[in-house]
Write an enzyme that holds these catalytic residues in place. Structure first.
Site, PDB file in Angstrom:
ATOM      1  N   GLU A  11      45.014  24.853 -72.279  1.00 41.73           N
ATOM      2  CA  GLU A  11      46.335  24.723 -71.671  1.00 41.73           C
ATOM      3  C   GLU A  11      46.457  25.721 -70.515  1.00 41.73           C
ATOM      4  O   GLU A  11      46.335  26.918 -70.726  1.00 41.73           O
ATOM      5  CB  GLU A  11      47.383  25.023 -72.743  1.00 41.73           C
ATOM      6  CG  GLU A  11      48.782  24.736 -72.322  1.00 41.73           C
ATOM      7  CD  GLU A  11      49.790  25.131 -73.390  1.00 41.73           C
ATOM      8  OE1 GLU A  11      49.619  26.187 -74.024  1.00 41.73           O
ATOM      9  OE2 GLU A  11      50.766  24.386 -73.576  1.00 41.73           O
ATOM     10  N   LYS A  20      64.475  36.279 -81.727  1.00 39.67           N
ATOM     11  CA  LYS A  20      63.786  37.148 -80.768  1.00 39.67           C
ATOM     12  C   LYS A  20      63.343  36.283 -79.593  1.00 39.67           C
ATOM     13  O   LYS A  20      62.368  35.546 -79.676  1.00 39.67           O
ATOM     14  CB  LYS A  20      62.559  37.814 -81.384  1.00 39.67           C
ATOM     15  CG  LYS A  20      62.058  38.930 -80.473  1.00 39.67           C
ATOM     16  CD  LYS A  20      60.572  39.166 -80.533  1.00 39.67           C
ATOM     17  CE  LYS A  20      59.756  38.289 -79.633  1.00 39.67           C
ATOM     18  NZ  LYS A  20      59.975  38.471 -78.180  1.00 39.67           N
ATOM     19  N   GLU A  60      55.663  25.500 -83.237  1.00 39.82           N
ATOM     20  CA  GLU A  60      55.606  24.569 -82.105  1.00 39.82           C
ATOM     21  C   GLU A  60      54.717  25.218 -81.063  1.00 39.82           C
ATOM     22  O   GLU A  60      55.135  26.170 -80.393  1.00 39.82           O
ATOM     23  CB  GLU A  60      57.004  24.334 -81.523  1.00 39.82           C
ATOM     24  CG  GLU A  60      57.931  23.552 -82.414  1.00 39.82           C
ATOM     25  CD  GLU A  60      57.509  22.110 -82.586  1.00 39.82           C
ATOM     26  OE1 GLU A  60      56.790  21.581 -81.720  1.00 39.82           O
ATOM     27  OE2 GLU A  60      57.874  21.524 -83.608  1.00 39.82           O
ATOM     28  N   GLU A  95      60.358  38.291 -74.245  1.00 38.29           N
ATOM     29  CA  GLU A  95      60.763  39.545 -73.604  1.00 38.29           C
ATOM     30  C   GLU A  95      60.991  39.382 -72.105  1.00 38.29           C
ATOM     31  O   GLU A  95      61.679  40.191 -71.493  1.00 38.29           O
ATOM     32  CB  GLU A  95      59.744  40.666 -73.869  1.00 38.29           C
ATOM     33  CG  GLU A  95      58.295  40.348 -73.550  1.00 38.29           C
ATOM     34  CD  GLU A  95      57.566  39.667 -74.715  1.00 38.29           C
ATOM     35  OE1 GLU A  95      58.125  38.725 -75.319  1.00 38.29           O
ATOM     36  OE2 GLU A  95      56.428  40.076 -74.989  1.00 38.29           O
ATOM     37  N   CYS A 135      55.431  22.532 -72.297  1.00 41.95           N
ATOM     38  CA  CYS A 135      54.437  22.310 -73.358  1.00 41.95           C
ATOM     39  C   CYS A 135      53.940  20.871 -73.365  1.00 41.95           C
ATOM     40  O   CYS A 135      52.805  20.607 -73.723  1.00 41.95           O
ATOM     41  CB  CYS A 135      55.015  22.693 -74.713  1.00 41.95           C
ATOM     42  SG  CYS A 135      56.592  21.912 -75.037  1.00 41.95           S
TER      43      CYS A 135
HETATM   44  P1  NAD Z   1      53.738  33.420 -76.379  1.00 41.42           P
HETATM   45  O1  NAD Z   1      53.007  32.923 -77.557  1.00 41.42           O
HETATM   46  O2  NAD Z   1      53.124  34.424 -75.515  1.00 41.42           O
HETATM   47  O3  NAD Z   1      55.147  34.025 -76.809  1.00 41.42           O
HETATM   48  C1  NAD Z   1      56.092  33.278 -77.553  1.00 41.42           C
HETATM   49  C2  NAD Z   1      56.976  34.243 -78.298  1.00 41.42           C
HETATM   50  O4  NAD Z   1      56.203  34.888 -79.306  1.00 41.42           O
HETATM   51  C3  NAD Z   1      57.567  35.359 -77.440  1.00 41.42           C
HETATM   52  O5  NAD Z   1      58.870  35.630 -77.873  1.00 41.42           O
HETATM   53  C4  NAD Z   1      56.636  36.516 -77.737  1.00 41.42           C
HETATM   54  O6  NAD Z   1      57.248  37.773 -77.542  1.00 41.42           O
HETATM   55  C5  NAD Z   1      56.337  36.288 -79.194  1.00 41.42           C
HETATM   56  N1  NAD Z   1      55.101  36.886 -79.696  1.00 41.42           N
HETATM   57  C6  NAD Z   1      53.971  37.177 -79.016  1.00 41.42           C
HETATM   58  N2  NAD Z   1      53.056  37.714 -79.849  1.00 41.42           N
HETATM   59  C7  NAD Z   1      53.617  37.771 -81.072  1.00 41.42           C
HETATM   60  C8  NAD Z   1      53.166  38.212 -82.351  1.00 41.42           C
HETATM   61  N3  NAD Z   1      51.956  38.743 -82.530  1.00 41.42           N
HETATM   62  N4  NAD Z   1      54.003  38.100 -83.393  1.00 41.42           N
HETATM   63  C9  NAD Z   1      55.226  37.563 -83.246  1.00 41.42           C
HETATM   64  N5  NAD Z   1      55.713  37.144 -82.062  1.00 41.42           N
HETATM   65  C10 NAD Z   1      54.909  37.236 -80.988  1.00 41.42           C
HETATM   66  O7  NAD Z   1      54.133  32.101 -75.570  1.00 41.42           O
HETATM   67  P2  NAD Z   1      54.839  32.034 -74.163  1.00 41.42           P
HETATM   68  O8  NAD Z   1      53.800  32.433 -73.166  1.00 41.42           O
HETATM   69  O9  NAD Z   1      56.146  32.733 -74.196  1.00 41.42           O
HETATM   70  O10 NAD Z   1      55.157  30.479 -74.038  1.00 41.42           O
HETATM   71  C11 NAD Z   1      54.223  29.573 -73.586  1.00 41.42           C
HETATM   72  C12 NAD Z   1      53.601  28.827 -74.741  1.00 41.42           C
HETATM   73  O11 NAD Z   1      54.617  28.213 -75.528  1.00 41.42           O
HETATM   74  C13 NAD Z   1      52.726  27.710 -74.280  1.00 41.42           C
HETATM   75  O12 NAD Z   1      51.524  27.698 -75.027  1.00 41.42           O
HETATM   76  C14 NAD Z   1      53.534  26.462 -74.590  1.00 41.42           C
HETATM   77  O13 NAD Z   1      52.782  25.304 -74.761  1.00 41.42           O
HETATM   78  C15 NAD Z   1      54.272  26.867 -75.805  1.00 41.42           C
HETATM   79  N6  NAD Z   1      55.479  26.042 -75.968  1.00 41.42           N
HETATM   80  C16 NAD Z   1      55.470  25.040 -76.914  1.00 41.42           C
HETATM   81  C17 NAD Z   1      56.581  24.224 -77.064  1.00 41.42           C
HETATM   82  C18 NAD Z   1      56.602  23.096 -78.073  1.00 41.42           C
HETATM   83  O14 NAD Z   1      57.664  22.527 -78.313  1.00 41.42           O
HETATM   84  N7  NAD Z   1      55.507  22.759 -78.696  1.00 41.42           N
HETATM   85  C19 NAD Z   1      57.692  24.433 -76.267  1.00 41.42           C
HETATM   86  C20 NAD Z   1      57.673  25.454 -75.319  1.00 41.42           C
HETATM   87  C21 NAD Z   1      56.546  26.259 -75.195  1.00 41.42           C
END
Ligand code: NAD
Length: 503
Positions: A397, A180, A255, A183, A294
């Site tokens: 962050e 997934k 992650e 979006e 990240c």
């Molecule tokens: P997000 O947590 O909003 O979304 C990530 C994914 O999770 C999306 O596909 C989203 O649709 C899904 N999601 C959201 N709520 C959910 C739920 N309740 N249940 C299941 N899935 C759900 O994150 P984002 O805004 O897309 O990405 C930014 C974040 O990702 C930042 O905090 C960044 O640090 C982190 N990130 C970490 C790494 C790493 O390697 N550690 C790499 C890239 C991004």
């Protein structure tokens, strides 16, 4: 999208189709807020259908039992297809996530490298680890098997790269999966699924459901037929995913975010050349992809004696970064991914200024220009001086182009500041003293530590975080181990009665 109609972006059991509800979503170009694609907006029912397909492909299909060499050959074919389509995919990543096309191309190279790395890793392995059971009549071996059905949930900042760090090891290990994507940036993950199909992956092994986290993602995390959940994203959603997965005692890998320190000692600025390198890398650490990384070096922790000179030069250069549409020539940095992400960045800067930070550059939306449409989500690279560890902007962050500056006088103070975060993803130390470099690197509580560098990662080295940066690791041998169960097979070659019970 070559293989399906514009809104048929859900692939279940090899079939591309729209959402069961018929709902769709427009995908916006962050450079001008204009829609450039439309995808299916799946929900829980689509997630259930995809898990069902992945379950059947795992329990009764050929992939988990396919010889390792064949699985590896398929992964290498995928890497070749990605490189064949590098221009198309790099451009698509640029439009979807707002990054420059050159960054998009680099991402595609890294994705191909991940597929090749895991292909090489599994082919280099032996058939299992024979252990000494203390008897010539026993053959005892530890083997690794696929976990089963994997739910892979990915973020928007490196859409295809983050997906590949999950998909490549999941396939190499013989699993089936449902991915997934975020979006708001699903396009290149859809394109990858098309290439998996073209490479000859059997139907049902790879499934994709485009749609929101609260419905599709949440359902995948709790689904009883999912064996493993691997999530990359923010701390808030990651915590919800962990809770949902825990209820079913699923394997889980998270992650999450980072608040990454970049520690600069004065000795790293002793010559003009060293000074220039340290400033240049601090700029790159904080502002590449508008800080939506990240591992962004969002906290500059610099020795007091060089602070003014360092920050002045950094702010001068940050103010000259060429912002614009990622597909335009000469542009060095694209917009933020969404209006929401820009509003969040603006709120953090406002709170920092209210708490006493000093603005050295940026802190506003840039004027529109030929390469910068007025409706794009642009924000100027921002340097906030005179920050301290109690400020919200230092602790949380931002995920935008915002660099905070803190200072230290002693090595102990530098280490204490660098470790004063609930996260622990990555950090760097800049010094020309090799003893200090080793000492500080050893004391930093972060999953990756760079000495006199920032940002490089290697597919063969584990990536992941201490503390609230996550659970488990991606890449490297540990990144493959996440997708495996370990089984001990004990074979008695000369069975005899035990006679514990004498009756
Ligand atoms: P997000 O947590 O909003 O979304 C990530 C994914 O999770 C999306 O596909 C989203 O649709 C899904 N999601 C959201 N709520 C959910 C739920 N309740 N249940 C299941 N899935 C759900 O994150 P984002 O805004 O897309 O990405 C930014 C974040 O990702 C930042 O905090 C960044 O640090 C982190 N990130 C970490 C790494 C790493 O390697 N550690 C790499 C890239 C991004």
């Amino acid at each position: 999208m070559a293989g399906q109609q514009a809104d048929q972006t859900i692939q279940v059991a090899g079939e591309w189709r729209p959402a069961l509800s018929g709902a769709t979503r427009e995908i916006l170009d962050p450079a001008d807020a204009e829609p450039f694609a439309r995808v299916a907006e799946g929900d829980e029912r689509d997630a259930d259908a995809a898990v069902d397909a992945a379950r059947r492909a795992f329990d009764a299909g050929s992939w988990p039992r396919t010889p390792v060499a064949e699985r590896a050959a398929l992964l290498r074919r995928v890497a070749d297809l990605l490189i064949r389509d590098r221009e198309e995919l790099g451009l698509l990543e640029s439009r979807d996530a707002g990054k420059t096309v050159e960054e998009g191309r680099v991402d595609i190279d890294c994705v191909a490298d991940a597929f090749r790395y895991f292909a090489d890793l599994v082919t280099a392995e032996g058939p299992g680890r024979v252990v000494d059971a203390g008897s010539p009549d026993v053959h005892s071996v530890v083997v690794h098997e696929p976990v089963g059905v994997c739910a892979l949930i990915t973020p928007w900042n490196y859409p295809l790269l983050q997906a590949s760090w999950k998909i490549a090891p999941a396939l190499a290990a013989g699993n089936t999966f449902v991915v997934k994507p975020s979006e708001i940036t699903p396009m290149t993950t859809i394109a990858l699924l098309e290439r998996l199909e073209e490479a000859g992956l059997p139907a049902g092994v790879a499934n994709i459901v485009t749609g929101p986290g609260h419905s599709v993602g949440a359902r995948l995390a709790e689904h009883p037929d999912v064996d493993l959940v691997s999530f990359t994203g923010g701390l808030v959603s990651g915590t919800k995913v962990a809770q949902a997965a825990a209820a079913g005692v699923k394997k889980i890998a998270l992650e999450l975010g980072g608040k990454n320190p970049n520690v600069v000692f004065a000795d790293a600025c002793a010559t003009e050349e060293d000074f220039d390198t340290a400033v240049d890398q601090a700029l790159n650490a904080a502002f590449i992809h508008s800080g939506q990384v990240c591992s962004a070096g969002a906290r500059l922790i610099v020795e007091e004696s060089v602070r003014e000179r360092f920050v002045a030069e950094l702010a001068r250069r940050a103010g000259r970064i060429r912002l614009g549409r990622g597909t335009e020539k000469g542009v060095e940095c694209g917009p933020l991914v969404s209006e929401q992400q820009r509003a969040r960045t603006e709120a953090y800067v406002a709170s920092a200024l209210a708490e006493g930070a000093v603005l050295r550059c940026g802190g506003r939306r840039p004027e529109p220009s030929g390469t910068r449409p007025a409706d794009g989500y642009f924000y100027e690279p921002t340097v906030l001086d005179q920050c301290h560890r109690e400020m919200k902007v230092v602790r949380e962050e931002v995920f935008g182009p915002v660099l905070t500056v803190e200072t230290f006088r002693t090595e102990d103070e530098a280490v204490a500041l660098a470790n004063d975060t609930e996260y622990g993803l990555a950090g760097a130390v800049w010094t020309t003293d090799p003893g200090r470099a080793r000492r500080v690197a050893g004391r930093l509580r972060h999953g990756t530590v760079w000495i006199n560098d920032f940002h490089p990662y290697l597919p063969q080295a584990e990536w992941g975080g201490f503390g609230k940066s996550g659970i488990g690791r991606e890449l490297g041998p540990a990144g493959l181990a996440e997708y495996r169960e370990t089984k001990h097979v004990y074979q008695n070659l000369a069975p005899r009665p035990v006679r514990w019970f004498m009756g």
